[in-house]
Design a protein around this motif. Structure first.
Motif, PDB file in Angstrom:
ATOM      1  N   SER A 165      -6.132  -8.852   8.882  1.00 28.46           N
ATOM      2  CA  SER A 165      -6.064  -7.408   8.604  1.00 28.46           C
ATOM      3  C   SER A 165      -5.862  -7.228   7.089  1.00 28.46           C
ATOM      4  O   SER A 165      -5.234  -8.067   6.432  1.00 28.46           O
ATOM      5  N   TYR A 166      -6.403  -6.119   6.545  1.00 30.51           N
ATOM      6  CA  TYR A 166      -6.384  -5.929   5.091  1.00 30.51           C
ATOM      7  C   TYR A 166      -5.565  -4.682   4.725  1.00 30.51           C
ATOM      8  O   TYR A 166      -5.623  -3.645   5.405  1.00 30.51           O
ATOM      9  N   THR A 167      -4.886  -4.804   3.603  1.00 29.52           N
ATOM     10  CA  THR A 167      -4.157  -3.666   3.023  1.00 29.52           C
ATOM     11  C   THR A 167      -4.415  -3.649   1.513  1.00 29.52           C
ATOM     12  O   THR A 167      -4.661  -4.692   0.882  1.00 29.52           O
ATOM     13  N   LEU A 168      -4.317  -2.419   0.896  1.00 22.84           N
ATOM     14  CA  LEU A 168      -4.562  -2.235  -0.539  1.00 22.84           C
ATOM     15  C   LEU A 168      -3.305  -1.653  -1.175  1.00 22.84           C
ATOM     16  O   LEU A 168      -2.638  -0.794  -0.588  1.00 22.84           O
ATOM     17  N   SER A 169      -3.027  -2.164  -2.322  1.00 22.80           N
ATOM     18  CA  SER A 169      -1.859  -1.625  -3.048  1.00 22.80           C
ATOM     19  C   SER A 169      -2.063  -0.153  -3.310  1.00 22.80           C
ATOM     20  O   SER A 169      -3.197   0.330  -3.444  1.00 22.80           O
ATOM     21  N   PRO A 170      -0.971   0.618  -3.370  1.00 25.59           N
ATOM     22  CA  PRO A 170      -1.096   2.073  -3.505  1.00 25.59           C
ATOM     23  C   PRO A 170      -1.863   2.477  -4.771  1.00 25.59           C
ATOM     24  O   PRO A 170      -1.679   1.923  -5.847  1.00 25.59           O
ATOM     25  N   SER A 171      -2.730   3.409  -4.653  1.00 28.26           N
ATOM     26  CA  SER A 171      -3.497   3.951  -5.793  1.00 28.26           C
ATOM     27  C   SER A 171      -3.949   5.344  -5.441  1.00 28.26           C
ATOM     28  O   SER A 171      -4.354   5.602  -4.297  1.00 28.26           O
ATOM     29  N   THR A 175      -9.041   3.843  -2.097  1.00 26.51           N
ATOM     30  CA  THR A 175      -8.595   3.506  -0.734  1.00 26.51           C
ATOM     31  C   THR A 175      -9.450   2.356  -0.219  1.00 26.51           C
ATOM     32  O   THR A 175     -10.474   2.023  -0.828  1.00 26.51           O
ATOM     33  N   LEU A 176      -9.028   1.770   0.948  1.00 33.40           N
ATOM     34  CA  LEU A 176      -9.731   0.610   1.508  1.00 33.40           C
ATOM     35  C   LEU A 176     -10.343   1.004   2.862  1.00 33.40           C
ATOM     36  O   LEU A 176      -9.703   1.643   3.701  1.00 33.40           O
ATOM     37  N   LEU A 192     -13.672   5.174  -3.829  1.00 33.05           N
ATOM     38  CA  LEU A 192     -13.121   6.000  -4.929  1.00 33.05           C
ATOM     39  C   LEU A 192     -12.764   7.356  -4.359  1.00 33.05           C
ATOM     40  O   LEU A 192     -13.608   8.037  -3.784  1.00 33.05           O
ATOM     41  N   THR A 193     -11.540   7.704  -4.504  1.00 34.03           N
ATOM     42  CA  THR A 193     -11.091   8.998  -3.988  1.00 34.03           C
ATOM     43  C   THR A 193     -10.893  10.044  -5.081  1.00 34.03           C
ATOM     44  O   THR A 193     -10.826  11.234  -4.781  1.00 34.03           O
ATOM     45  N   PRO A 202      -7.469   2.983 -18.719  1.00 35.01           N
ATOM     46  CA  PRO A 202      -8.761   2.302 -18.861  1.00 35.01           C
ATOM     47  C   PRO A 202      -8.963   1.195 -17.840  1.00 35.01           C
ATOM     48  O   PRO A 202     -10.108   0.839 -17.510  1.00 35.01           O
ATOM     49  N   VAL A 203      -7.918   0.606 -17.288  1.00 35.64           N
ATOM     50  CA  VAL A 203      -8.045  -0.498 -16.333  1.00 35.64           C
ATOM     51  C   VAL A 203      -7.080  -0.229 -15.192  1.00 35.64           C
ATOM     52  O   VAL A 203      -5.885   0.025 -15.413  1.00 35.64           O
ATOM     53  N   HIS A 204      -7.638  -0.332 -13.976  1.00 34.48           N
ATOM     54  CA  HIS A 204      -6.818  -0.194 -12.765  1.00 34.48           C
ATOM     55  C   HIS A 204      -6.639  -1.566 -12.145  1.00 34.48           C
ATOM     56  O   HIS A 204      -7.620  -2.260 -11.885  1.00 34.48           O
ATOM     57  N   ARG A 205      -5.429  -1.933 -11.945  1.00 36.38           N
ATOM     58  CA  ARG A 205      -5.113  -3.231 -11.341  1.00 36.38           C
ATOM     59  C   ARG A 205      -4.597  -2.974  -9.902  1.00 36.38           C
ATOM     60  O   ARG A 205      -3.523  -2.378  -9.731  1.00 36.38           O
ATOM     61  N   LEU A 206      -5.404  -3.443  -8.880  1.00 39.28           N
ATOM     62  CA  LEU A 206      -5.046  -3.278  -7.465  1.00 39.28           C
ATOM     63  C   LEU A 206      -4.931  -4.649  -6.792  1.00 39.28           C
ATOM     64  O   LEU A 206      -5.547  -5.628  -7.243  1.00 39.28           O
ATOM     65  N   VAL A 207      -4.173  -4.710  -5.750  1.00 41.79           N
ATOM     66  CA  VAL A 207      -3.996  -5.967  -5.004  1.00 41.79           C
ATOM     67  C   VAL A 207      -4.477  -5.725  -3.552  1.00 41.79           C
ATOM     68  O   VAL A 207      -3.966  -4.834  -2.850  1.00 41.79           O
ATOM     69  N   LEU A 208      -5.444  -6.546  -3.169  1.00 41.80           N
ATOM     70  CA  LEU A 208      -5.968  -6.516  -1.798  1.00 41.80           C
ATOM     71  C   LEU A 208      -5.285  -7.640  -1.014  1.00 41.80           C
ATOM     72  O   LEU A 208      -5.389  -8.809  -1.398  1.00 41.80           O
ATOM     73  N   THR A 209      -4.578  -7.279   0.038  1.00 42.94           N
ATOM     74  CA  THR A 209      -3.815  -8.259   0.806  1.00 42.94           C
ATOM     75  C   THR A 209      -4.470  -8.432   2.207  1.00 42.94           C
ATOM     76  O   THR A 209      -4.764  -7.429   2.878  1.00 42.94           O
TER      77      THR A 209
END
Length: 904
Positions: A165-171, A175-176, A192-193, A202-209
């Protein structure tokens, strides 16, 4: 938890063993990652072997091409784990994972097949293909809802352990979205929401778990690095809207003024900024500054001048390199700081020259303006005048001065001034400036002509040619132009006397003066016998308005020339009998310089007895009038002799009858001039008895007092004789009367001379003047001399008294202004003469070495007879009060016209 796993494991092993026995083989199950030494199953027992058979029958495990991770324990015959069991390594994703093992025993040899199933445990976390995934999304242009596929994670485990199962860090922007195509495969999308803004983030750092389904669940992560692609949507922005700078005006070319900085949040060419100076106030300063387009450094390209521009306003523009470039603006306010680089300036705005030398103190000569282009203390100016006098500065208002007169001027002392106005500012160091002002002084006729000498003493020889230059007078007038132009004229003076016709003659009839040069000219020849001293004033008048004048006294002393021969005088008395002295009766011979005279002498007259006296006078003066008497005939040893200077004829020896009745004497009278002039007297001496001689003398005396041509005169070639006693008595009476008359006349003249008023000082021609002599003395001088007369009553006398007549005063000269008094000083010393032992009428002033005392001798040298007292005295009254003239360097003179020499 560990106890439960062991119980389960035992149950599984027992069941498999039982099954294997039933099916002909033994099956075991062991979880992966079991620890070494873990008993998988009692293999020997499950194979039906007796206890101990496992070791004796050599129970062993034979590998089939791969390394077995289990082994048979020799003592117990149990199957144990010998090394790490990794299901994923042994079987991968295959399920179930069964290992086929062959077990051998000896005695007899038998082969058993053992199946070992390695069960999965959740020992592997989900794994993404990469730890980081980079995405690029354009700002603003990517619309919300855009989907971006992502690679899912994988799990080496199987079953539930591999269900992810996948989750995305808050942003707020992403969304995922996960799509399941089957139980195993899932598609993951990044959605993209919200629009992105690179300048915001300028750079968005997200973590996909990714999480598996194990218990406990294992997870794997992947970092999503989302770079926002730039769009030229931002203009450059300066870090300051206004840059304030101060710079001294002395800053050199190339000096850094300021470095402006503008930033553009865009990237690439959209964020590259170029600088330029948009506008400059004032516009004339466009060449003064330059800017580096890339760095933004503003530097001086020209010179600053505070006095020209004190403030600069530069508008700077920064623009990016986009297709449609955007720009930003700022301003640079440059304040120029004053430096003391300007010296004060002095101007003469008005100049009133020349300045009259009689200008009043406080007169404004010039107006000056002083300024300094600097400011503050650098522009404060102090002024002074050098030299300080006679001018000064007066400040009228700021920056304006008046050059005024502080002292009285004198053009004759300083005719022009070079005034320097010096200005100094208050800078450090101070700067100075100066302005020269030439102030000429105009002349005022405030100086009268002044002669170089108050008294001019001039020597002029008599008989000079008419028109001869006598002297030159000179008067100086320090004024200029007409005020200093001097003209000369003979102002007053002259001569008067009997020889000049008894009247007054103005000096202008004798001399004239050149009006321009001051040269004195003789208008006619001068005659010493007429004029000895000519005294007059010369006036010098300038051409100013009003004119001023000055006077000088000129004394012209006429120097005698030997132009007069001695003149024999007629006898004033008859011969003296009985040895008394007498004058010879004489008769001039017409048409010649000779005189025939006669005298009587008695026989027996002793030696040295004066029998006659020759009287002569010379109109000249000094040596020219110094007479000497010589017996010309008879030569040899005659009975008579003549006094060399007295003219007395005396007996050289006692007279005898043998000498004859008559003696003829030729006597020559000579002066000492060059050449010498002479006159001749012929004396006839009759030798008679004593009584006849007395009668003859009486007759001669009475006849001479009445007329030279009367009784008692004899022809030149013959003598006279006494005719009768009656005639003798008559002559005796006449002689007595004549002698009495002469005595009475002498007394009257003496009293009159004592009470007569003082005569004028000015000398003129006249009769014989004072001549005093002593045979052992020297010269003395009286200012009122005219002609020489030497008288001696006897050869043995040294005491003489002679008189100089008092001349009548001359006519009054023209009036003289009160301020111009004539100089009363006596003429200067002209000559010093030593010679004859008597005084002459040559103008010969006597200067005293010191103030004399009463009774002091004024004779210049030689010795005096014992008891003699000599001197020139000024007699003030009839009582004979004497007082010296106490002014040094003045000639000794007598206002009453006589000097005396006598015994004390």
């Amino acid at each position: 938890m560990g106890v439960s796993w062991c119980s389960v494991l035992r149950v599984v092993v027992v069941v498999q063993a039982a099954w294997s026995l039933v099916a002909g083989q033994v099956r075991y199950s062991v979880p992966e990652e079991a620890k070494a030494g873990t008993v998988v199953g009692r293999l020997s027992q499950d194979l039906g072997l007796e206890a101990g058979d496992a070791e004796s029958r050599r129970l062993r495990l034979v590998s089939q091409g791969r390394r077995a991770s289990v082994e048979v324990s020799g003592a117990s015959g149990a199957l144990v784990v010998s090394s790490r069991l990794d299901r994923e390594e042994l079987c991968g994703k295959s399920a179930p994972c069964a290992l086929r093992l062959e077990v051998l025993v000896d005695r007899p040899l038998r082969v058993f097949h053992v199946e070992l199933e390695v069960t999965d445990i959740n020992d592997n976390a989900p794994l993404f293909p990469a730890a980081r995934k980079n995405l690029s999304i354009a700002e603003f242009t990517t619309l919300p809802g855009s989907r971006f596929p992502l690679e899912g994670a994988s799990d080496a485990d199987i079953g539930a352990n591999a269900q992810l199962s996948y989750t995305l860090s808050p942003s707020e922007h992403f969304t995922l979205d996960v799509k399941s195509s089957d139980e195993i495969r899932k598609s993951v999308f990044l959605v993209l929401t919200k629009p992105l803004d690179r300048e915001t983030l300028p750079v968005h750092r997200l973590v996909l778990t990714a999480s598996d389904g194990g218990r406990p669940s294992l997870t794997g992560t992947m970092e999503l690095l989302i770079s926002v692609l730039d769009v030229n949507d931002n203009a450059p922005q300066f870090n300051q809207s206004v840059y304030k700078v101060q710079l001294p005006e002395s800053a050199a070319e190339g000096t850094l003024v300021v470095c402006v900085n503008a930033t553009d949040p865009d990237l690439g060419i959209y964020g590259e900024v170029l600088y330029e100076i948009d506008t400059i106030v004032p516009a004339s300063a466009s060449d003064v500054f330059s800017i580096d387009a890339n760095s933004g450094e503003i530097r001086l390209r020209g010179a600053l001048d505070f006095e020209t521009v004190t403030f600069y306003d530069l508008h700077v523009k920064a623009k990016d390199k986009g297709t449609s470039p955007l720009s930003g603006h700022c301003s640079v306010e440059l304040e120029v700081v004053d430096v003391n680089d300007n010296a004060p300036e002095v101007w003469v705005t008005s100049l009133s020259v020349p300045v009259s030398e009689d200008a009043a103190v406080g007169t404004v000569v010039a107006l000056l303006s002083v300024s300094d282009r600097d400011s503050g203390s650098n522009g404060r100016v102090r002024c002074a005048v050098w030299p300080a006098s006679p001018f000064g500065l007066v400040s009228t208002f700021a920056g304006s001065y008046s050059l005024v007169l502080r002292e009285a001027l004198d053009r004759e002392r300083v005719s022009e001034y070079e005034v320097e106005v010096r200005a100094e500012d208050g800078g450090s160091p101070p700067l100075r400036a100066s302005r020269g002002v030439r102030v000429p002084v105009s002349d005022v006729n405030d100086n009268a002509p002044a002669f170089a000498q108050a008294v001019y003493t001039v020597l002029a020889r008599e008989n000079n040619a008419a028109g001869a230059e006598l002297a030159r007078v000179w008067a100086r007038d320090p004024d200029e132009a007409g005020n200093g132009r001097v003209s000369y004229s003979v102002w007053e003076g002259g001569v008067g006397g009997a020889s000049s016709g008894g009247g007054w003659r103005s000096a202008s009839s004798y001399v004239s003066v050149d009006a321009e040069s001051g040269r004195l000219w003789a208008l006619r020849p001068l005659d010493y016998e007429e004029v000895q001293v000519l005294q007059f004033e010369v006036r010098a008048v300038d051409a100013g308005e009003p004119s001023l004048c000055g006077n000088a006294t000129v004394q012209v002393f006429v120097v005698d020339e030997n132009d007069n021969a001695p003149a024999l005088l007629p006898a004033s008395g008859g011969g003296a009998w009985s040895g008394s002295s007498s004058e010879a009766a004489s008769v001039p011979v017409p048409g010649s310089g000779s005189v025939w005279a006669w005298a009587w002498a008695s026989w027996g007259t002793p030696a040295g007895q004066v029998v006659a006296k020759i009287r002569a006078v010379d109109a000249d003066s000094g040596y020219n009038a110094w007479l000497r008497y010589e017996l010309w005939e008879p030569r040899g040893k005659g009975p008579f002799r003549v006094g060399l200077y007295s003219g007395e004829v005396s007996t050289a020896r006692a007279l005898e009858e043998a000498d004859g009745p008559r003696q003829r004497l030729v006597i020559v009278v000579r002066d000492h001039g060059e050449p010498s002039l002479s006159a001749t007297a012929t004396l006839s001496v009759s030798l008679v008895e004593g009584g006849e001689a007395a009668l003859a003398a009486a007759g001669s005396s009475s006849s001479s007092s009445s007329s030279l041509s009367g009784v008692g005169l004899r022809p030149a070639e013959g003598g006279a004789s006494v005719s009768s006693s009656a005639a003798t008595n008559v002559w005796l009476v006449v002689a007595i009367c004549a002698v009495s008359s002469l005595f009475l006349l002498a007394v009257v003249l003496y009293v009159a001379s004592r009470w007569a008023p003082r005569a004028a000082v000015l000398s003129g021609p006249g009769a014989a003047t004072l001549v005093c002599a002593s045979e052992v003395g020297s010269w003395s001088y009286s200012q009122r001399q005219s002609r020489s007369l030497c008288v001696a009553d006897g050869a043995g006398k040294n005491d003489l008294m002679v008189f100089s007549p008092n001349f009548p005063p001359p006519p009054a000269p023209a009036p003289v202004p009160a301020a111009k008094e004539s100089n009363a000083e006596a003429p200067a010393l002209l000559d010093t003469v030593s010679g004859p032992p008597f005084l002459t009428s040559r103008p010969f002033p006597l200067f005293l070495p010191s103030v004399p005392s009463p009774g002091q001798s004024l004779l210049g040298g030689g010795s005096h007879p014992a008891g003699a007292v000599g001197g020139c005295r000024v007699l003030k009254d009839v009582n004979g009060t004497c007082e010296w003239d106490h002014l040094p360097s003045r000639p000794c003179h007598s206002p009453f016209g006589f000097c005396f020499f006598g015994k004390s």
